[in-house]
Design an enzyme around this catalytic site. Structure first.
Site, PDB file in Angstrom:
ATOM      1  N   ARG A  26       0.911  -1.310   0.041  1.00 57.13           N
ATOM      2  CA  ARG A  26      -0.049   0.176   0.154  1.00 57.13           C
ATOM      3  C   ARG A  26       0.871   1.420  -0.095  1.00 57.13           C
ATOM      4  NH1 ARG A  26      -5.531  -0.313   1.120  1.00 57.13           N
ATOM      5  NH2 ARG A  26      -6.169  -2.360   0.465  1.00 57.13           N
ATOM      6  N   ARG A  30      -2.995   6.678   0.237  1.00 56.21           N
ATOM      7  CA  ARG A  30      -3.614   7.671   1.129  1.00 56.21           C
ATOM      8  C   ARG A  30      -2.437   8.223   1.856  1.00 56.21           C
ATOM      9  NH1 ARG A  30      -8.739   4.762   3.162  1.00 56.21           N
ATOM     10  NH2 ARG A  30      -7.196   2.979   3.230  1.00 56.21           N
ATOM     11  N   ARG A  39      -6.129  11.857  -6.581  1.00 55.76           N
ATOM     12  CA  ARG A  39      -7.554  11.141  -6.217  1.00 55.76           C
ATOM     13  C   ARG A  39      -8.552  12.215  -6.213  1.00 55.76           C
ATOM     14  NH1 ARG A  39     -11.578   9.386  -4.384  1.00 55.76           N
ATOM     15  NH2 ARG A  39     -11.737   7.833  -2.846  1.00 55.76           N
ATOM     16  N   ASP A  76      -6.595  -2.768  -7.881  1.00 52.46           N
ATOM     17  CA  ASP A  76      -7.052  -3.513  -6.301  1.00 52.46           C
ATOM     18  C   ASP A  76      -7.477  -4.781  -6.891  1.00 52.46           C
ATOM     19  OD1 ASP A  76      -8.378  -2.167  -3.834  1.00 52.46           O
ATOM     20  OD2 ASP A  76      -9.286  -3.863  -4.416  1.00 52.46           O
ATOM     21  N   TYR A 151     -14.742 -12.064  -0.977  1.00 57.04           N
ATOM     22  CA  TYR A 151     -15.559 -10.812  -0.918  1.00 57.04           C
ATOM     23  C   TYR A 151     -16.911 -11.298  -2.046  1.00 57.04           C
ATOM     24  CZ  TYR A 151     -12.116  -7.785   0.757  1.00 57.04           C
ATOM     25  OH  TYR A 151     -11.273  -7.277   1.889  1.00 57.04           O
TER      26      TYR A 151
HETATM   27  O1  CP3 Z   1       0.231   0.486  -3.117  1.00 56.65           O
HETATM   28  C1  CP3 Z   1      -0.118  -0.413  -3.359  1.00 56.65           C
HETATM   29  O2  CP3 Z   1       0.114  -1.580  -2.532  1.00 56.65           O
HETATM   30  C2  CP3 Z   1      -0.925  -0.688  -4.749  1.00 56.65           C
HETATM   31  C3  CP3 Z   1      -2.403  -0.760  -4.651  1.00 56.65           C
HETATM   32  C4  CP3 Z   1      -3.214  -1.691  -3.862  1.00 56.65           C
HETATM   33  C5  CP3 Z   1      -4.540  -1.041  -3.417  1.00 56.65           C
HETATM   34  N1  CP3 Z   1      -5.133  -2.270  -3.011  1.00 56.65           N
HETATM   35  C6  CP3 Z   1      -5.024   0.172  -3.428  1.00 56.65           C
HETATM   36  C7  CP3 Z   1      -6.283   0.550  -2.695  1.00 56.65           C
HETATM   37  C8  CP3 Z   1      -3.264  -3.080  -3.680  1.00 56.65           C
HETATM   38  C9  CP3 Z   1      -2.139  -4.042  -3.842  1.00 56.65           C
HETATM   39  C10 CP3 Z   1      -4.506  -3.507  -2.944  1.00 56.65           C
HETATM   40  C11 CP3 Z   1      -4.780  -4.738  -2.659  1.00 56.65           C
HETATM   41  C12 CP3 Z   1      -5.834  -5.016  -1.879  1.00 56.65           C
HETATM   42  N2  CP3 Z   1      -7.318  -4.656  -1.983  1.00 56.65           N
HETATM   43  C13 CP3 Z   1      -6.051  -6.094  -0.769  1.00 56.65           C
HETATM   44  C14 CP3 Z   1      -5.079  -7.029  -0.494  1.00 56.65           C
HETATM   45  C15 CP3 Z   1      -3.912  -6.498   0.301  1.00 56.65           C
HETATM   46  C16 CP3 Z   1      -4.687  -6.170   1.743  1.00 56.65           C
HETATM   47  O3  CP3 Z   1      -4.632  -5.084   2.133  1.00 56.65           O
HETATM   48  O4  CP3 Z   1      -4.947  -7.158   2.507  1.00 56.65           O
HETATM   49  C17 CP3 Z   1      -7.446  -6.010  -0.285  1.00 56.65           C
HETATM   50  C18 CP3 Z   1      -7.901  -6.962   0.745  1.00 56.65           C
HETATM   51  C19 CP3 Z   1      -8.049  -5.006  -1.070  1.00 56.65           C
HETATM   52  C20 CP3 Z   1      -9.671  -4.695  -1.008  1.00 56.65           C
HETATM   53  C21 CP3 Z   1      -9.766  -3.272  -0.507  1.00 56.65           C
HETATM   54  N3  CP3 Z   1      -9.621  -2.300  -1.366  1.00 56.65           N
HETATM   55  C22 CP3 Z   1     -10.265  -2.617   0.592  1.00 56.65           C
HETATM   56  C23 CP3 Z   1     -10.771  -3.545   1.552  1.00 56.65           C
HETATM   57  C24 CP3 Z   1     -10.387  -1.566   0.463  1.00 56.65           C
HETATM   58  C25 CP3 Z   1     -10.989  -0.222   1.528  1.00 56.65           C
HETATM   59  C26 CP3 Z   1     -10.252  -0.179   2.781  1.00 56.65           C
HETATM   60  C27 CP3 Z   1      -8.896   0.517   2.408  1.00 56.65           C
HETATM   61  O5  CP3 Z   1      -7.948  -0.308   3.131  1.00 56.65           O
HETATM   62  O6  CP3 Z   1      -8.736   1.530   2.037  1.00 56.65           O
HETATM   63  C28 CP3 Z   1      -9.681  -1.118  -0.787  1.00 56.65           C
HETATM   64  C29 CP3 Z   1      -9.644   0.200  -1.200  1.00 56.65           C
HETATM   65  C30 CP3 Z   1      -8.301   0.632  -1.614  1.00 56.65           C
HETATM   66  N4  CP3 Z   1      -7.335  -0.067  -2.488  1.00 56.65           N
HETATM   67  C31 CP3 Z   1      -7.696   1.928  -1.481  1.00 56.65           C
HETATM   68  C32 CP3 Z   1      -6.461   1.851  -2.081  1.00 56.65           C
HETATM   69  C33 CP3 Z   1      -5.380   3.056  -2.311  1.00 56.65           C
HETATM   70  C34 CP3 Z   1      -8.346   3.106  -0.859  1.00 56.65           C
HETATM   71  C35 CP3 Z   1      -9.411   3.750  -1.681  1.00 56.65           C
HETATM   72  C36 CP3 Z   1      -9.102   5.069  -1.628  1.00 56.65           C
HETATM   73  O7  CP3 Z   1      -8.186   5.830  -1.971  1.00 56.65           O
HETATM   74  O8  CP3 Z   1     -10.313   5.823  -1.716  1.00 56.65           O
END
Ligand code: CP3
Length: 338
Positions: A26, A30, A39, A76, A151
């Site tokens: 991540r 953010r 964003r 994602d 999911y």
């Molecule tokens: O920098 C990185 O790692 C690349 C981008 C990336 C995102 N999601 C961007 C994201 C990666 C590799 C993911 C993987 C992901 N997404 C996982 C596996 C990794 C982990 O955290 O266990 C999972 C379970 C998800 C599903 C997901 N996406 C959730 C549950 C959420 C909401 C909660 C949260 O952590 O924000 C997201 C949204 C998400 N994915 C955001 C980002 C930057 C935030 C959304 C935003 O900016 O509005």
């Protein structure tokens, strides 16, 4: 194109490295004001993910700002269910929501198993590779089949994921049919990412730890194996969060790197992982501490991995309210360590 910094790839292939490579799960997102600016120029997260120029821009930000040894494509894991036919929404401060979920054989039959719709990700990879211009490798990724299944059946995030766990008991046949379909789509999707330029790929099994070991063995490991057998072109990392019981099984697969969360003991993991490269595993909460404490904990972690092929990372994604200077301190400490 030859890479100027291929430390991560060499560590993944169990080759000699001058120092431990580091990236942060991540890292694009953010924590960075630069990310938030991009964003806020679009209607939401999904638009950002599906606009290749912007996805490439935020993918590269942490390389420039934090100095990490790899970029990870900004996307994602939930784009796969979407491509299969389950649209999702990202609800501010709550996370993902799928209005339609999978409950019956008929629901599964209606799913597509082709990741055709994901050309925006491969376009973003091509653009990112061009703009990175060989500076660092690019990591591609997908969710592991069990986590995607969770999911698709639950329809949102959850503390218990009781709907997908229930399905494993009440309808194992339906469960396997869905897992099989997700796996086939994921293999095609990862291969498309590799063809577009991904130098290494990672499977995120974020909800591995909520299954009992016997269920993980039956409903997760065979599908990880199928993916590991199919991905022969580049190194593969498998990160099964909280699944301490699965480390040995994962090490028997044809993957190169095993991801570790912060609950996993390094010495013990080394004993049971068959010489695989290990990735991890600092508790992200360390980064709420002082700069001195971050350095101390990071050096302690590096000492624990001495003599092991290692890719430094956190034990899970960086939390959004962590100060980017603290993340940089973690990264710089690794780069200065010898
Ligand atoms: O920098 C990185 O790692 C690349 C981008 C990336 C995102 N999601 C961007 C994201 C990666 C590799 C993911 C993987 C992901 N997404 C996982 C596996 C990794 C982990 O955290 O266990 C999972 C379970 C998800 C599903 C997901 N996406 C959730 C549950 C959420 C909401 C909660 C949260 O952590 O924000 C997201 C949204 C998400 N994915 C955001 C980002 C930057 C935030 C959304 C935003 O900016 O509005």
């Amino acid at each position: 194109m030859t890479l100027q910094n291929d430390l991560l790839l060499r560590a993944a292939k169990q080759e000699k490295v001058e120092r431990t490579p580091v990236w942060v799960m991540r890292q694009a997102g953010r924590i960075l004001a630069e990310y938030r600016a991009v964003r806020s120029s679009v209607s939401g997260f999904i638009e950002l993910v599906s606009t290749p120029e912007l996805a490439a821009e935020v993918t590269i930000q942490p390389v420039d700002i934090l100095g990490v040894d790899a970029a990870i494509i900004f996307s994602d894991i939930l784009v796969v269910p979407e491509a299969m036919g389950l649209k999702y929404e990202m609800i501010e401060k709550r996370g993902p929501l799928f209005p339609k979920t999978i409950q019956t054989q008929q629901d599964v039959a209606q799913l597509s198993s082709s990741p055709e719709a994901l050309h925006y990700v491969t376009d973003a990879i091509k653009l990112t590779k061009k703009e990175l211009n060989g500076r660092v490798p690019l990591i591609g990724f997908a969710g592991a089949p069990w986590t995607i299944f969770a999911y698709m059946v639950e329809g949102s995030g959850s503390k218990t994921f009781s709907k997908p766990r229930r399905m494993l008991y009440t309808d194992p046949v339906l469960s396997h049919t869905l897992l099989e379909k997700i796996t086939d789509t994921t293999i095609q999707y990862l291969k498309a990412q590799i063809n577009a330029g991904a130098d290494i790929v990672q499977l995120f099994d974020s909800w591995a730890g909520i299954l009992k070991p016997a269920h993980y063995k039956t409903f997760a490991v065979p599908y990880l194996k199928k993916i590991a057998d199919a991905i022969t072109e580049v190194p593969l990392t498998i990160f099964a969060k909280d699944a301490y019981f699965a480390r040995e099984w994962i090490s028997e697969l044809d993957c190169q790197v095993v991801g570790m969360d912060w609950n996993m003991n390094v010495e013990e993991t080394k004993q049971i992982t068959n010489g695989k490269t290990l990735q991890g595993n600092l508790d992200p909460c360390v980064l709420y501490g002082s700069f001195d404490d971050i350095k101390k904990h990071t050096v302690k972690m590096l000492d624990e991995y001495k003599g092991i092929h290692h890719i430094a990372n956190l034990g899970h994604g960086v939390y959004p309210d962590i100060d980017p200077d603290k993340v940089k301190c973690f990264i710089d400490t690794i780069k200065e360590y010898s």
